[in-house]
Design a protein around this motif. Structure first.
Motif, PDB file in Angstrom:
ATOM      1  N   LYS A 122     -56.302  59.559  -9.805  1.00 12.51           N
ATOM      2  CA  LYS A 122     -57.114  58.783 -10.743  1.00 12.51           C
ATOM      3  C   LYS A 122     -56.491  57.230 -10.877  1.00 12.51           C
ATOM      4  CE  LYS A 122     -58.922  62.177 -14.107  1.00 12.51           C
ATOM      5  NZ  LYS A 122     -59.275  62.647 -15.419  1.00 12.51           N
ATOM      6  N   GLU A 123     -55.295  57.105 -10.455  1.00 13.15           N
ATOM      7  CA  GLU A 123     -54.854  55.604 -10.594  1.00 13.15           C
ATOM      8  C   GLU A 123     -55.493  55.089  -8.993  1.00 13.15           C
ATOM      9  OE1 GLU A 123     -50.686  54.583 -11.396  1.00 13.15           O
ATOM     10  OE2 GLU A 123     -50.197  56.555 -10.734  1.00 13.15           O
ATOM     11  N   ILE A 124     -55.612  55.948  -7.998  1.00 14.84           N
ATOM     12  CA  ILE A 124     -56.349  55.400  -6.639  1.00 14.84           C
ATOM     13  C   ILE A 124     -57.732  54.941  -7.120  1.00 14.84           C
ATOM     14  CG2 ILE A 124     -57.030  55.968  -4.596  1.00 14.84           C
ATOM     15  CD1 ILE A 124     -54.440  57.629  -4.291  1.00 14.84           C
ATOM     16  N   LEU A 192     -45.189  67.163  -6.117  1.00 14.58           N
ATOM     17  CA  LEU A 192     -46.785  67.071  -6.274  1.00 14.58           C
ATOM     18  C   LEU A 192     -46.734  67.679  -7.590  1.00 14.58           C
ATOM     19  CD1 LEU A 192     -49.088  66.340  -4.560  1.00 14.58           C
ATOM     20  CD2 LEU A 192     -49.148  68.789  -4.137  1.00 14.58           C
ATOM     21  N   TYR A 193     -47.462  67.196  -8.752  1.00 13.57           N
ATOM     22  CA  TYR A 193     -47.651  67.780  -9.948  1.00 13.57           C
ATOM     23  C   TYR A 193     -49.254  67.627 -10.524  1.00 13.57           C
ATOM     24  CZ  TYR A 193     -46.629  62.850 -10.905  1.00 13.57           C
ATOM     25  OH  TYR A 193     -46.525  61.485 -10.841  1.00 13.57           O
ATOM     26  N   ASP A 194     -49.503  68.765 -11.266  1.00 12.02           N
ATOM     27  CA  ASP A 194     -50.803  68.757 -11.651  1.00 12.02           C
ATOM     28  C   ASP A 194     -51.161  67.961 -12.807  1.00 12.02           C
ATOM     29  OD1 ASP A 194     -53.739  69.821 -11.930  1.00 12.02           O
ATOM     30  OD2 ASP A 194     -53.010  70.439 -13.816  1.00 12.02           O
ATOM     31  N   GLU A 197     -57.831  68.028 -14.889  1.00  9.74           N
ATOM     32  CA  GLU A 197     -58.989  68.308 -14.060  1.00  9.74           C
ATOM     33  C   GLU A 197     -59.011  67.260 -12.761  1.00  9.74           C
ATOM     34  OE1 GLU A 197     -64.026  68.628 -14.376  1.00  9.74           O
ATOM     35  OE2 GLU A 197     -62.927  68.224 -16.028  1.00  9.74           O
ATOM     36  N   ASN A 198     -59.372  67.749 -11.540  1.00 15.17           N
ATOM     37  CA  ASN A 198     -59.397  67.010 -10.322  1.00 15.17           C
ATOM     38  C   ASN A 198     -58.587  65.641 -10.047  1.00 15.17           C
ATOM     39  OD1 ASN A 198     -61.635  68.510  -9.605  1.00 15.17           O
ATOM     40  ND2 ASN A 198     -63.418  67.047 -10.284  1.00 15.17           N
ATOM     41  N   ASN A 199     -57.179  65.964 -10.595  1.00 17.26           N
ATOM     42  CA  ASN A 199     -56.421  65.160 -10.424  1.00 17.26           C
ATOM     43  C   ASN A 199     -54.949  65.502 -10.518  1.00 17.26           C
ATOM     44  OD1 ASN A 199     -55.176  62.270 -10.775  1.00 17.26           O
ATOM     45  ND2 ASN A 199     -54.855  62.413 -12.671  1.00 17.26           N
ATOM     46  N   ILE A 200     -54.130  64.698  -9.395  1.00 19.42           N
ATOM     47  CA  ILE A 200     -52.775  65.212  -9.095  1.00 19.42           C
ATOM     48  C   ILE A 200     -51.993  63.924  -9.145  1.00 19.42           C
ATOM     49  CG2 ILE A 200     -53.216  67.614  -7.806  1.00 19.42           C
ATOM     50  CD1 ILE A 200     -52.789  65.931  -5.344  1.00 19.42           C
ATOM     51  N   GLY A 201     -50.824  64.249  -9.273  1.00 19.88           N
ATOM     52  CA  GLY A 201     -49.747  62.875  -9.010  1.00 19.88           C
ATOM     53  C   GLY A 201     -48.807  63.492  -7.949  1.00 19.88           C
ATOM     54  N   PHE A 202     -48.146  62.527  -7.290  1.00 22.18           N
ATOM     55  CA  PHE A 202     -47.113  62.892  -6.372  1.00 22.18           C
ATOM     56  C   PHE A 202     -46.243  61.516  -5.958  1.00 22.18           C
ATOM     57  CE2 PHE A 202     -51.252  61.168  -4.475  1.00 22.18           C
ATOM     58  CZ  PHE A 202     -50.839  60.320  -3.373  1.00 22.18           C
TER      59      PHE A 202
END
Length: 382
Positions: A122-124, A192-194, A197-202
């Motif tokens: 989502k940041e991207i 990698l972490y959830d 909805e439709n978003n992950i961080g890494f």
């Protein structure tokens, strides 16, 4: 970090122009070879430049090298067996245009940081793809799947970089990147972490290769944010902007004596950028290889026109950003019988053609070129 802040506009997007990265981006599937590395068989897609070699490599699974219970070398296999291996590994041996876009985004965040960077999809989407600041950004299912597959493909890629003693170590100036021998994953992703909805961080790192890119400082903010906002199915446009940006970056080097005016080498741009369509039926090859003989084939001519329109749009953005001062479009035409018939009412009594061409006029008889002015005509760099 201070050096970057001093050179580039705050809030701008940093784009890497280094040949070490650009050479990887432009690799296609025409010249794949095999090599034994550390006792294992690899497919290798390599480029070389002044005192360096850089390559994408893919380890061949041993089960694909087994023939009648005997372990073979890749070059000992039949053409059909080699093709099976290449089809299985080819995604690791070139960059798609979406992968180039995604990597360029990650390099911006990396170059602005002195540590392994955390980022989320989502940041991207918010800071690069939409350039908005709303916290309610939503990523569609289709784009989410594309982001995940792109990230996964980047982590599967492996590279090698070999530099000689003279690499960027001449004229009393050294970047500290000579005598290197690097073999690593192109992108390392961990933690990698959830995030819903439709978003992950890494957390991610470009490891030693990233440090080389940072040390060499071949980057700028010449690509405006718009170049990062093209739809994913138009990511080819981002790649075109990227390689045009390199041409401009090279010629704006204050230590080099380049002319203020230059003709964009369209042929070279099309050799570097990969052709892609929504159906992905022609992946891993350049626009040039796709458009061979385009003037006699209507569908290819449409693609050529599309690329020229992309170039015009990109140059317009460079003018608005102040990256270049201006550009002009020149049309070259061959007055064939067909051309004269089409323009029979556009000739003056003295036989001079009086007609204003547009990109829509590109045909078998009409081609286009782009003249770029880096600064005002009276402000030559020489």
């Amino acid at each position: 970090m201070k050096e970057i802040k001093g050179r580039l506009e705050v809030g701008s997007v940093i784009t890497v122009h280094d040949n070490l990265l650009a050479n990887l981006y432009e690799l296609d599937l025409k010249n794949i070879s095999s090599k034994n590395i550390d006792g294992e068989e690899y497919l290798v897609n390599e480029a070389s430049g002044r005192y360096y070699k850089v390559a994408l490599i893919a380890k061949i699974p041993k089960d694909l090298l087994m023939v009648n219970g005997e372990l073979k070398k890749y070059d000992e296999l039949s053409k059909n067996q080699q093709e099976i291996i290449l089809n299985q590994l080819k995604a690791r041996l070139y960059f798609t245009n979406v992968e180039i876009l995604f990597t360029n985004i990650l390099f911006d965040r990396y170059l602005k940081s002195d540590y392994d960077y955390d980022i989320s999809l989502k940041e991207i989407e918010r800071h690069y793809r939409r350039k908005g600041h709303s916290k309610n950004v939503k990523i569609s299912d289709v784009n989410y799947e594309r982001y995940i597959s792109t990230l996964s493909n980047l982590t599967l890629k492996e590279i090698t970089l070999t530099t000689e003693p003279k690499f960027r170590n001449e004229n009393n100036k050294s970047y500290g990147v000579s005598n290197l021998k690097i073999k690593q994953k192109f992108l390392n992703v961990f933690n990698l972490y959830d995030l819903g909805e439709n978003n992950i961080g890494f957390t991610y790192s470009f490891q030693q290769f990233g440090k080389v890119i940072k040390k060499c400082r071949r980057y700028s903010n010449s690509l405006i944010p718009r170049c990062y906002q093209y739809r994913l199915n138009q990511a080819m446009k981002h790649s075109i902007a990227y390689f045009i940006g390199i041409e401009i970056f090279i010629r704006k080097n204050p230590r080099k004596k380049y002319n203020n005016i230059f003709m964009l080498n369209i042929s070279r741009i099309m050799q570097k950028v990969h052709y892609e369509t929504r159906k992905d039926e022609y992946t891993g090859y350049s626009i040039s290889s796709k458009l061979e003989g385009f003037k006699s084939l209507p569908n290819k001519l449409r693609t050529y026109k599309m690329v020229m329109k992309y170039i015009k749009e990109i140059l317009d953005s460079f003018v608005s950003n102040g990256t270049i001062y201006e550009y002009e479009i020149n049309y070259d035409y061959d007055e064939t019988e067909e051309f004269q018939e089409k323009h029979e009412y556009d000739y003056e009594l003295n036989g001079k053609l009086s007609y204003r061409f547009t990109l829509e006029d590109i045909s078998r008889d009409v081609d286009v070129s782009f003249m770029i002015y880096l600064n005002k005509p009276n402000e030559n760099i020489i």
